[in-house]
Design a protein around this motif. Structure first.
Motif, PDB file in Angstrom:
ATOM      1  N   PRO A 104     -19.589  46.519 -40.362  1.00 62.13           N
ATOM      2  CA  PRO A 104     -19.133  46.654 -38.975  1.00 62.13           C
ATOM      3  C   PRO A 104     -19.684  47.901 -38.309  1.00 62.13           C
ATOM      4  CG  PRO A 104     -17.402  47.299 -40.496  1.00 62.13           C
ATOM      5  CD  PRO A 104     -18.511  46.732 -41.335  1.00 62.13           C
ATOM      6  N   ALA A 105     -19.840  47.807 -36.996  1.00 65.61           N
ATOM      7  CA  ALA A 105     -20.258  48.975 -36.236  1.00 65.61           C
ATOM      8  C   ALA A 105     -19.142  50.000 -36.237  1.00 65.61           C
ATOM      9  CB  ALA A 105     -20.600  48.551 -34.803  1.00 65.61           C
ATOM     10  N   VAL A 106     -19.520  51.259 -36.016  1.00 64.43           N
ATOM     11  CA  VAL A 106     -18.536  52.335 -36.065  1.00 64.43           C
ATOM     12  C   VAL A 106     -17.421  52.105 -35.061  1.00 64.43           C
ATOM     13  CG1 VAL A 106     -18.188  54.801 -35.655  1.00 64.43           C
ATOM     14  CG2 VAL A 106     -20.195  54.009 -36.922  1.00 64.43           C
ATOM     15  N   HIS A 107     -17.765  51.631 -33.846  1.00 62.13           N
ATOM     16  CA  HIS A 107     -16.737  51.454 -32.817  1.00 62.13           C
ATOM     17  C   HIS A 107     -15.803  50.290 -33.127  1.00 62.13           C
ATOM     18  CE1 HIS A 107     -19.002  48.003 -31.297  1.00 62.13           C
ATOM     19  NE2 HIS A 107     -20.083  48.750 -31.346  1.00 62.13           N
ATOM     20  N   ASP A 108     -16.136  49.455 -34.131  1.00 58.89           N
ATOM     21  CA  ASP A 108     -15.262  48.351 -34.512  1.00 58.89           C
ATOM     22  C   ASP A 108     -14.270  48.741 -35.600  1.00 58.89           C
ATOM     23  OD1 ASP A 108     -16.435  46.577 -32.727  1.00 58.89           O
ATOM     24  OD2 ASP A 108     -17.988  45.975 -34.172  1.00 58.89           O
ATOM     25  N   LEU A 109     -14.374  49.951 -36.120  1.00 57.59           N
ATOM     26  CA  LEU A 109     -13.499  50.364 -37.209  1.00 57.59           C
ATOM     27  C   LEU A 109     -12.131  50.808 -36.728  1.00 57.59           C
ATOM     28  CD1 LEU A 109     -16.043  52.357 -39.410  1.00 57.59           C
ATOM     29  CD2 LEU A 109     -15.226  50.015 -39.723  1.00 57.59           C
ATOM     30  N   VAL A 110     -12.013  51.162 -35.455  1.00 60.36           N
ATOM     31  CA  VAL A 110     -10.734  51.577 -34.894  1.00 60.36           C
ATOM     32  C   VAL A 110     -10.530  50.882 -33.557  1.00 60.36           C
ATOM     33  CG1 VAL A 110     -10.736  53.839 -36.034  1.00 60.36           C
ATOM     34  CG2 VAL A 110     -11.753  53.595 -33.763  1.00 60.36           C
ATOM     35  N   GLU A 111      -9.270  50.708 -33.211  1.00 58.30           N
ATOM     36  CA  GLU A 111      -8.942  50.166 -31.894  1.00 58.30           C
ATOM     37  C   GLU A 111      -7.742  50.926 -31.352  1.00 58.30           C
ATOM     38  OE1 GLU A 111      -6.837  46.246 -31.999  1.00 58.30           O
ATOM     39  OE2 GLU A 111      -7.600  46.177 -34.065  1.00 58.30           O
ATOM     40  N   VAL A 112      -7.742  51.157 -30.057  1.00 59.73           N
ATOM     41  CA  VAL A 112      -6.654  51.881 -29.399  1.00 59.73           C
ATOM     42  C   VAL A 112      -5.749  50.880 -28.691  1.00 59.73           C
ATOM     43  CG1 VAL A 112      -6.055  53.610 -27.673  1.00 59.73           C
ATOM     44  CG2 VAL A 112      -8.088  53.924 -29.098  1.00 59.73           C
ATOM     45  N   VAL A 113      -4.465  50.954 -28.989  1.00 60.52           N
ATOM     46  CA  VAL A 113      -3.473  50.076 -28.370  1.00 60.52           C
ATOM     47  C   VAL A 113      -2.559  50.935 -27.502  1.00 60.52           C
ATOM     48  CG1 VAL A 113      -1.660  48.387 -28.789  1.00 60.52           C
ATOM     49  CG2 VAL A 113      -3.536  48.601 -30.420  1.00 60.52           C
ATOM     50  N   THR A 114      -2.407  50.579 -26.236  1.00 60.43           N
ATOM     51  CA  THR A 114      -1.598  51.378 -25.318  1.00 60.43           C
ATOM     52  C   THR A 114      -0.472  50.540 -24.729  1.00 60.43           C
ATOM     53  OG1 THR A 114      -3.080  50.835 -23.481  1.00 60.43           O
ATOM     54  CG2 THR A 114      -3.532  52.869 -24.701  1.00 60.43           C
ATOM     55  N   GLY A 115       0.629  51.210 -24.430  1.00 60.06           N
ATOM     56  CA  GLY A 115       1.791  50.543 -23.850  1.00 60.06           C
ATOM     57  C   GLY A 115       2.797  50.150 -24.917  1.00 60.06           C
ATOM     58  N   ALA A 116       4.089  50.325 -24.594  1.00 62.85           N
ATOM     59  CA  ALA A 116       5.140  50.058 -25.587  1.00 62.85           C
ATOM     60  C   ALA A 116       5.102  48.621 -26.084  1.00 62.85           C
ATOM     61  CB  ALA A 116       6.516  50.376 -24.983  1.00 62.85           C
ATOM     62  N   SER A 117       4.916  47.666 -25.176  1.00 63.07           N
ATOM     63  CA  SER A 117       4.921  46.256 -25.572  1.00 63.07           C
ATOM     64  C   SER A 117       3.757  45.938 -26.503  1.00 63.07           C
ATOM     65  CB  SER A 117       4.866  45.364 -24.334  1.00 63.07           C
ATOM     66  OG  SER A 117       4.808  43.993 -24.691  1.00 63.07           O
ATOM     67  N   ALA A 118       2.564  46.437 -26.170  1.00 63.63           N
ATOM     68  CA  ALA A 118       1.375  46.167 -26.981  1.00 63.63           C
ATOM     69  C   ALA A 118       1.489  46.821 -28.352  1.00 63.63           C
ATOM     70  CB  ALA A 118       0.119  46.656 -26.264  1.00 63.63           C
ATOM     71  N   VAL A 119       2.014  48.053 -28.388  1.00 61.07           N
ATOM     72  CA  VAL A 119       2.169  48.748 -29.668  1.00 61.07           C
ATOM     73  C   VAL A 119       3.179  48.018 -30.544  1.00 61.07           C
ATOM     74  CG1 VAL A 119       2.974  50.874 -30.758  1.00 61.07           C
ATOM     75  CG2 VAL A 119       1.486  50.991 -28.755  1.00 61.07           C
ATOM     76  N   ALA A 120       4.312  47.599 -29.949  1.00 60.63           N
ATOM     77  CA  ALA A 120       5.337  46.880 -30.716  1.00 60.63           C
ATOM     78  C   ALA A 120       4.777  45.569 -31.260  1.00 60.63           C
ATOM     79  CB  ALA A 120       6.552  46.614 -29.841  1.00 60.63           C
ATOM     80  N   HIS A 121       4.008  44.848 -30.429  1.00 60.63           N
ATOM     81  CA  HIS A 121       3.422  43.571 -30.870  1.00 60.63           C
ATOM     82  C   HIS A 121       2.457  43.785 -32.037  1.00 60.63           C
ATOM     83  CE1 HIS A 121       1.802  39.518 -30.613  1.00 60.63           C
ATOM     84  NE2 HIS A 121       0.591  40.040 -30.616  1.00 60.63           N
ATOM     85  N   ARG A 122       1.630  44.822 -31.939  1.00 57.14           N
ATOM     86  CA  ARG A 122       0.653  45.080 -33.007  1.00 57.14           C
ATOM     87  C   ARG A 122       1.368  45.493 -34.293  1.00 57.14           C
ATOM     88  NH1 ARG A 122      -3.360  43.876 -35.282  1.00 57.14           N
ATOM     89  NH2 ARG A 122      -5.462  44.698 -34.982  1.00 57.14           N
ATOM     90  N   PHE A 123       2.460  46.256 -34.155  1.00 59.18           N
ATOM     91  CA  PHE A 123       3.239  46.701 -35.309  1.00 59.18           C
ATOM     92  C   PHE A 123       3.838  45.503 -36.043  1.00 59.18           C
ATOM     93  CE2 PHE A 123       7.479  48.125 -36.887  1.00 59.18           C
ATOM     94  CZ  PHE A 123       7.049  48.986 -37.865  1.00 59.18           C
ATOM     95  N   VAL A 124       4.397  44.579 -35.286  1.00 59.73           N
ATOM     96  CA  VAL A 124       4.974  43.364 -35.884  1.00 59.73           C
ATOM     97  C   VAL A 124       3.878  42.506 -36.498  1.00 59.73           C
ATOM     98  CG1 VAL A 124       6.129  41.181 -35.340  1.00 59.73           C
ATOM     99  CG2 VAL A 124       7.016  43.330 -34.405  1.00 59.73           C
ATOM    100  N   GLN A 125       2.775  42.364 -35.785  1.00 58.99           N
ATOM    101  CA  GLN A 125       1.656  41.542 -36.262  1.00 58.99           C
ATOM    102  C   GLN A 125       1.107  42.072 -37.582  1.00 58.99           C
ATOM    103  OE1 GLN A 125      -2.139  41.753 -34.079  1.00 58.99           O
ATOM    104  NE2 GLN A 125      -2.007  39.535 -33.831  1.00 58.99           N
ATOM    105  N   LEU A 126       1.018  43.389 -37.691  1.00 60.32           N
ATOM    106  CA  LEU A 126       0.485  44.003 -38.904  1.00 60.32           C
ATOM    107  C   LEU A 126       1.357  43.664 -40.108  1.00 60.32           C
ATOM    108  CD1 LEU A 126      -1.058  47.491 -39.147  1.00 60.32           C
ATOM    109  CD2 LEU A 126       0.710  46.884 -40.774  1.00 60.32           C
ATOM    110  N   GLN A 127       2.684  43.701 -39.932  1.00 56.18           N
ATOM    111  CA  GLN A 127       3.595  43.392 -41.042  1.00 56.18           C
ATOM    112  C   GLN A 127       3.573  41.908 -41.390  1.00 56.18           C
ATOM    113  OE1 GLN A 127       7.476  45.776 -41.141  1.00 56.18           O
ATOM    114  NE2 GLN A 127       6.935  45.822 -38.970  1.00 56.18           N
ATOM    115  N   LEU A 128       3.572  41.053 -40.368  1.00 51.62           N
ATOM    116  CA  LEU A 128       3.585  39.617 -40.631  1.00 51.62           C
ATOM    117  C   LEU A 128       2.288  39.144 -41.266  1.00 51.62           C
ATOM    118  CD1 LEU A 128       5.352  38.203 -37.432  1.00 51.62           C
ATOM    119  CD2 LEU A 128       6.326  38.654 -39.691  1.00 51.62           C
ATOM    120  N   GLY A 129       1.209  39.906 -41.059  1.00 52.38           N
ATOM    121  CA  GLY A 129      -0.069  39.533 -41.660  1.00 52.38           C
ATOM    122  C   GLY A 129      -0.242  40.046 -43.074  1.00 52.38           C
TER     123      GLY A 129
END
Length: 325
Positions: A104-129
């Protein structure tokens, strides 16, 4: 209950009423459902498209319910087929992603998530995955997802995903902190305590991590880290904190028993909570014991151990295996 096959609450109520009546006129059905006639007609048209209801050929304006065993069985079979196709598509996409992401390219190794709703969704998604293990560092006063709202943790644990969690001592002083920690231990999670964790952190299957980017007073934002040297550093951070943390022991309640020759369950709970940094009064409140009872039990443990200070008692507890290292 029938939302999984595409029925909303009104449509399900209409079908249930038709099944109970066998057949009904639109005005009668609308009166029974306490819905306007146009809304009832729309619900019936949807049921007709789903094969769950039909207009009577003998009496225009009268609707008849399709047999549930046949009609619902057909819809469920269709849903299963569509789900199998979606699962197959997910597997193919995952294989394609792996093939393209071997380097992967360097810029694909990290992603920035902003906003309470988006952060909460990503947090839940990470656990369910997660499939094997979730590791987490937990601080007090969560910004985005509070403990009672984290049902993804319950669902992941129910699937057999192992949890290793380090909480900072402040969590045990919060109103729901002990109860949530006790629930986690009851689900078989490993929980440890330290005076303070360096940062909030969650890692799934050692391949994906999430850390906060902003402080308490800023808009929530998080950094999602994929497999990389940075992820290895975050794994190293977690393992270092884990090694220095103290295993926490909390019981599930029940009768209090006395023992003159060895510490009982209540004694071990008291020891664990005291070693986690709680005061005698806090321990007494949590275990629903009197303050004097807690102090008497600690004194009994010191006499049993042959020591004169609580510091010596903690060392003795480790040496005897009363609390885990």
């Amino acid at each position: 209950m029938l939302g999984a096959i595409g029925l909303d609450e009104g449509q399900e109520s209409a079908y249930r009423a038709l099944v109970a009546l066998g057949a009904a006129e639109v005005p009668d059905l609308a009166h029974r459902l306490t819905l306007p006639v146009p809304a009832t007609e729309r619900a019936l048209r949807h049921l007709e498209r789903q094969g769950l209801a039909a207009q009577s050929s003998a009496r225009p304006g009268r609707w008849v319910a399709a047999p549930p065993g046949v009609a619902l069985g057909a819809l469920l079979t269709q849903q299963r087929h569509e789900l199998e196709q979606a699962e197959l598509a997910a597997v193919l996409l995952a294989e394609e992603y792996r093939a393209e992401a071997t380097e992967p390219a360097v810029h694909d190794l990290v992603e920035v998530v902003t906003g309470a709703s988006a952060v909460a969704h990503r947090f839940v998604q990470l656990q369910l995955g997660a499939v094997e293990e979730v590791c987490a560092l937990v601080t007090g006063r969560p910004q985005v997802v509070a403990g009672p709202d984290n049902d993804a943790e319950d669902r992941a644990s129910g699937r057999g995903v192992a949890y290793r969690v380090v909480i900072e001592r402040e969590v045990l002083t919060e109103p729901e902190g002990l109860r949530e920690t006790q629930g986690a231990l009851g689900r078989g999670e490993q929980v440890r305590v330290v005076p303070r964790v360096p940062t909030k952190l969650v890692i799934a299957d050692r391949t994906l991590a999430m850390v906060p980017l902003t402080g308490r007073n800023a808009e929530p934002a998080a950094l999602v880290v994929h497999a990389s040297g940075l992820l290895e550093s975050l794994l190293g951070l977690f393992e270092a904190v884990w090694r220095e943390s103290l295993p926490l022991r909390l019981g599930t309640g029940g009768s209090v028993t006395e023992s003159e020759t060895a510490p009982d369950e209540t004694d071990l709970e008291i020891l664990s909570l005291l070693l986690a940094g709680m005061t005698d009064a806090s321990v007494a409140k949590h275990l629903e014991l009197g303050l004097r009872t807690v102090q008497r039990r600690v004194k009994g443990l010191m006499e049993l151990s042959g020591v004169t200070t609580r510091l010596q008692l903690g060392w003795h507890a480790y040496e005897r295996g009363w609390v885990a290292r």
